[in-house]
Scaffold this active site. Sequence first.
Site, PDB file in Angstrom:
ATOM      1  N   HIS A 123      -4.363  -8.222   3.022  1.00  0.00           N
ATOM      2  CA  HIS A 123      -4.815  -7.938   4.463  1.00  0.00           C
ATOM      3  C   HIS A 123      -6.020  -8.635   4.688  1.00  0.00           C
ATOM      4  O   HIS A 123      -7.030  -8.509   4.174  1.00  0.00           O
ATOM      5  CB  HIS A 123      -4.756  -6.487   4.413  1.00  0.00           C
ATOM      6  CG  HIS A 123      -5.174  -5.746   5.908  1.00  0.00           C
ATOM      7  ND1 HIS A 123      -4.310  -5.759   6.611  1.00  0.00           N
ATOM      8  CD2 HIS A 123      -6.496  -5.539   6.257  1.00  0.00           C
ATOM      9  CE1 HIS A 123      -5.035  -5.158   7.904  1.00  0.00           C
ATOM     10  NE2 HIS A 123      -6.262  -5.186   7.390  1.00  0.00           N
TER      11      HIS A 123
ATOM     12  N   ASP B  97       6.404  -3.953   9.164  1.00  0.00           N
ATOM     13  CA  ASP B  97       5.066  -2.955   9.017  1.00  0.00           C
ATOM     14  C   ASP B  97       5.465  -1.646   9.267  1.00  0.00           C
ATOM     15  O   ASP B  97       4.729  -1.013   9.702  1.00  0.00           O
ATOM     16  CB  ASP B  97       4.087  -3.427   9.856  1.00  0.00           C
ATOM     17  CG  ASP B  97       2.480  -3.051   9.311  1.00  0.00           C
ATOM     18  OD1 ASP B  97       2.324  -2.524   8.248  1.00  0.00           O
ATOM     19  OD2 ASP B  97       1.574  -3.136  10.326  1.00  0.00           O
TER      20      ASP B  97
END
Length: 427
Positions: A184, A310
């Site tokens: 991330h 996601d």
Amino acid sequence: MSERPLLLRNARLIDPAGGTDTRGALLIQDGVIADLGPNLATAPEGAEIVDCGGAALSPGLVDMRAFFGEPGAEHRETIRSGSLAAAAGGVTTVVCMPDTDPVIDDPAIVDYLLRRARDNSVVNLHPAAALTKGLRGQEMTEIGLLKLAGAVCFTDGARSVANARVMTRALTYARDFDALIVHHTEDPDLAGTGVMNAGEYCSRLGLSGRPAEAEAIMLERDVRLVRMTRSRYHAAIITCRDSIEIARRAKEAGLPFTCGTSINHLSFNETDIGDYRTFFKVSPPLRAEEDRQALAEALAEGLIDIVVSDHNPQDVEQKRQPFAESSDGALGLETMLSAGLRLVNAGHLSLPHLLRSLSTRPADLLGLPGGRLVRGAPADLVLFDPERPFVLDPRNLHSKSKNTPFDEARLEGVVLRTLVAGRTVYQ
């Protein structure tokens, strides 16, 4: 497999790996694709025959980024409910994130999840293990043992490893095991306590912002570390034009670098937040419309390798809060395909290209079978009508949570049947 053979005829066969789109039939035997093609007309004795009516038949989707609540947050999503949501969306393989309670940072927890998935999941489920212990970014996990236990990649979920020395060690160690690190990319100090994309619209709403530079700075650092270590690296979700240019340079340099984006960032921009609609609060935050368009162009160009759902279910209490206090996250498993078809209908990319980013490329990155419509491949398939319209009713979703940004959205693309190893898991 004790299932009898299944012949799917009169189908639009789409093989994203080969880029082909033809009419024909497909035969499934013993959980694999036994034969396919335009001239396939007969089936073995006793086979079940299904007329697809011209609907599209492709490899099932492979989602590299989804949160399932087990263990520790079963009130948000269980393996059972999450897998049913995946099947309803044409997703046949799911990689679940490690930010559970306890964190997936021990081989015993990986084994526990695999056993739970065997007993409760209707789709293929693979755990992603934590990159650092406790997701704290200070000490890397036992990558070799975790991979041996069954972890398919290593990530700290929605957290970034800010310590460059720790990240370098993890990349070096992962290289020796040919392990994939999924990161991330967002500098936590620069992002601070921001709750949406920094800029004029953020100021108008009176909210604190998270600048796109926080993403670009972290991604630039990671690319330099990849250049130094030559380890396999995947940027989980890029969301802005600066990150696209960094990805372009990394690929032109021949680095073992790939990147993805989420269906939310391809579908929405910061103005969709409107009057503080918390279902649009995600991490990374939704960016400007110019960034969304740049992402669509980068996907069509091939700079962006994969698209993920996601999927991050949140219960009512976490979303019915003031925008700044509500939790990040949106559902995505059941809407990823139909939302992606918006890009196809808008002329941004072809249907085989979209399916390549949703199935073939993620399967290749993870070293998993599937993502191809060829003889001998696993019969993990989705049959869908790409042109059938519908209005999304959250009450019909299979997920335990209902925090979808597509609430009452008009979409096209209905999943008619999902098969895993030749068995129908959704119809």
